[in-house]
Design an enzyme around this catalytic site. Structure first.
Site: not given
Length: 285
Positions: A33, A148, A180, A205
């Protein structure tokens, strides 16, 4: 009024948008996505998001059912049909629906492509003025976080824990370091005025907003260091903040209930947010 979504070649009311229960995105989280911000009716840093989309689908051997130019056309058509001024465009591509459930990639199945929009006033968000609290949670995700993937259960659990604690984000911790946020990149500003954010790799990411903010900071001769940092270092820092397409730059004012500096948004995060918003408006398409 019902908004308009896109499903496999058709624009339909969101309430009528459907995919098969055999879709591999639903059964296996076999999909990718992207989320692009919309500011003043235009897509922000969209080329960066679509480049990451191409990389992610390539990493799992998932062909895109439409070329990038056509995807951009669909995104813009959705923005226009929904009269979206400020918000987000969500895009998801999965390996599609076969006749049954089997782990191996199906043959002769066309990938699923869906998109929809949501309204969000990112620029005037109250959380950007007041700053957010974060909590820390163990990073229990798989080891290819650079892809992702729609497999977001670990992030869901982390962000639910944050919501229950009255926090705006969860920072995930691995080997004593911050990887993250559940849906954001993490930054600190050291006492020596060095902006620190974790280096890209399979552990995180590669954030599009993170990439733009780092570049914008370096263009202004601000010192940036890409490395891992601990929660203890963050609590001793001048500032902490996060970045993502859905919030741009937002200050972090506390971590696990402990204040960062004076517990108020710092001048660096505030300035970087202003710089990014200017960049977003100037380059949106």
């Amino acid at each position: 009024m019902d908004s308009i979504a896109y499903v496999n070649g058709s624009f339909v009311p969101l309430s009528e948008a459907k995919v098969s229960i055999l879709d591999r995105g639903f059964l296996f989280a076999d999909g990718i996505y992207e989320v692009s911000a919309v500011l003043d009716g235009k897509l922000v840093d969209n080329a960066s998001h679509l480049a990451r989309l191409e990389r992610s689908v390539g990493e799992i051997s998932l062909p895109l059912p439409e070329n990038i130019d056509r995807i951009i056309e669909i995104q813009k058509e959705l923005v226009a049909r929904n009269k979206l001024e400020n918000g987000l465009v969500y895009l998801e591509v999965t390996r599609g629906a076969d006749k049954g459930r089997d782990f191996a990639f199906p043959k002769g199945v066309k990938p699923t492509l869906i998109m929809f929009t949501s309204v969000k006033d990112i620029v005037n968000a109250e959380s950007a003025r007041k700053g957010i609290a974060v909590i820390t949670v163990p990073d229990i995700r798989w080891t290819r976080r650079d892809i992702k993937s729609v497999a977001l259960l670990a992030q869901v659990l982390g962000k639910q824990a944050a919501a229950e604690a009255g926090a705006g984000e969860a920072w995930m911790i691995e080997d004593g370091k911050v990887t993250e946020g559940g849906s954001s990149s993490a930054f600190i500003l050291t006492q020596d005025d060095v902006i620190v954010t974790r280096q890209n790799g399979s552990e995180i990411l590669p954030g599009c907003t993170r990439k733009a903010v780092v570049k914008l900071a370096e263009e202004r001769q601000l010192r940036v260091e890409e490395r891992a940092f601990s929660v203890d270092e963050a609590l001793k820092a001048k500032e902490a903040f996060i970045t993502s397409a859905s919030l741009f730059v937002q200050p972090v004012v506390s971590i696990d209930g402990k204040t960062v500096a004076d517990g108020k948004p710092g001048p660096m995060a505030t300035r970087l947010r202003e710089i990014y918003v200017d960049f977003a408006r100037a380059t949106a398409t």
